[in-house]
Write a protein that holds these residues in place. Structure first.
Motif, PDB file in Angstrom:
ATOM      1  N   ARG A 195       0.834  -1.207   0.000  1.00 50.15           N
ATOM      2  CA  ARG A 195       0.000   0.000   0.000  1.00 50.15           C
ATOM      3  C   ARG A 195       0.864   1.251   0.000  1.00 50.15           C
ATOM      4  O   ARG A 195       0.574   2.220  -0.714  1.00 50.15           O
ATOM      5  N   VAL A 196       1.940   1.239   0.774  1.00 45.35           N
ATOM      6  CA  VAL A 196       2.843   2.396   0.823  1.00 45.35           C
ATOM      7  C   VAL A 196       3.525   2.586  -0.531  1.00 45.35           C
ATOM      8  O   VAL A 196       3.662   3.721  -1.015  1.00 45.35           O
ATOM      9  N   ALA A 229       4.101   5.790  -5.381  1.00 47.74           N
ATOM     10  CA  ALA A 229       4.077   5.907  -6.848  1.00 47.74           C
ATOM     11  C   ALA A 229       3.055   6.950  -7.279  1.00 47.74           C
ATOM     12  O   ALA A 229       3.322   7.754  -8.181  1.00 47.74           O
ATOM     13  N   ASP A 230       1.901   6.958  -6.633  1.00 48.68           N
ATOM     14  CA  ASP A 230       0.880   7.969  -6.951  1.00 48.68           C
ATOM     15  C   ASP A 230       1.395   9.370  -6.654  1.00 48.68           C
ATOM     16  O   ASP A 230       1.209  10.292  -7.452  1.00 48.68           O
ATOM     17  N   VAL A 231       2.049   9.546  -5.509  1.00 49.86           N
ATOM     18  CA  VAL A 231       2.567  10.860  -5.128  1.00 49.86           C
ATOM     19  C   VAL A 231       3.670  11.294  -6.091  1.00 49.86           C
ATOM     20  O   VAL A 231       3.718  12.454  -6.508  1.00 49.86           O
ATOM     21  N   ARG A 232       4.565  10.364  -6.458  1.00 49.17           N
ATOM     22  CA  ARG A 232       5.623  10.695  -7.420  1.00 49.17           C
ATOM     23  C   ARG A 232       5.036  11.193  -8.735  1.00 49.17           C
ATOM     24  O   ARG A 232       5.486  12.185  -9.303  1.00 49.17           O
ATOM     25  N   THR A 278       2.798  18.105 -11.466  1.00 50.02           N
ATOM     26  CA  THR A 278       2.797  19.472 -10.955  1.00 50.02           C
ATOM     27  C   THR A 278       4.060  20.213 -11.379  1.00 50.02           C
ATOM     28  O   THR A 278       3.995  21.376 -11.797  1.00 50.02           O
ATOM     29  N   ALA A 279       5.207  19.561 -11.300  1.00 49.84           N
ATOM     30  CA  ALA A 279       6.464  20.187 -11.700  1.00 49.84           C
ATOM     31  C   ALA A 279       6.461  20.498 -13.192  1.00 49.84           C
ATOM     32  O   ALA A 279       6.921  21.562 -13.618  1.00 49.84           O
ATOM     33  N   SER A 280       5.937  19.585 -13.971  1.00 54.46           N
ATOM     34  CA  SER A 280       5.860  19.806 -15.413  1.00 54.46           C
ATOM     35  C   SER A 280       4.959  21.002 -15.722  1.00 54.46           C
ATOM     36  O   SER A 280       5.307  21.850 -16.550  1.00 54.46           O
ATOM     37  N   ASP A 281       3.819  21.079 -15.060  1.00 53.91           N
ATOM     38  CA  ASP A 281       2.914  22.221 -15.259  1.00 53.91           C
ATOM     39  C   ASP A 281       3.594  23.531 -14.876  1.00 53.91           C
ATOM     40  O   ASP A 281       3.495  24.524 -15.596  1.00 53.91           O
TER      41      ASP A 281
END
Length: 113
Positions: A35-36, A41-44, A50-53
């Motif tokens: 689960r972690v 992976a979802d957070v990455r 977000t960084a790309s945007d």
């Protein structure tokens, strides 16, 4: 209320299927490591997005001549990282020296008002 053997077998099969599904759900909840890893992976992926945007927004707002100079500097840095690091270090030292002098002159009353 007597049940036939076939009815009882059917009920047992249904109960086993429900129990198997429940055990699978509990096993998935108990697998904290998995689960972690999925959450990480979802957070990455969210951070990448977000960084790309943000990078695209900055690039859109940056004037073309500045983008050209930055691109050329980045290319030079990739081809020759050691000299680029030296230049970046010298630029940082220059900025710190200028800031230090401005702060000192303001404290002594010699700065511009």
């Amino acid at each position: 209320m007597s049940h036939t053997p076939e009815e009882m077998r059917g009920q047992v099969i249904e109960a086993r299927e429900r129990l198997a599904a429940t055990v699978e759900q509990l096993a998935a909840k108990a697998d904290v490591k998995s689960r972690v890893q999925h959450k990480a992976a979802d957070v990455r992926e969210q951070v990448r997005h977000t960084a790309s945007d943000a990078a695209h927004r900055v690039q859109d707002k940056t004037p073309a001549p500045v983008r050209a100079v930055a691109s050329k500097a980045a290319d030079t840095g990739r081809r020759r990282p050691a000299p680029a690091a030296v230049v970046a270090g010298l630029a940082l030292v220059a900025v710190l020296v200028v800031r230090g002098r401005r702060g000192r002159s303001r404290r002594l009353g010699g700065g511009r008002s």
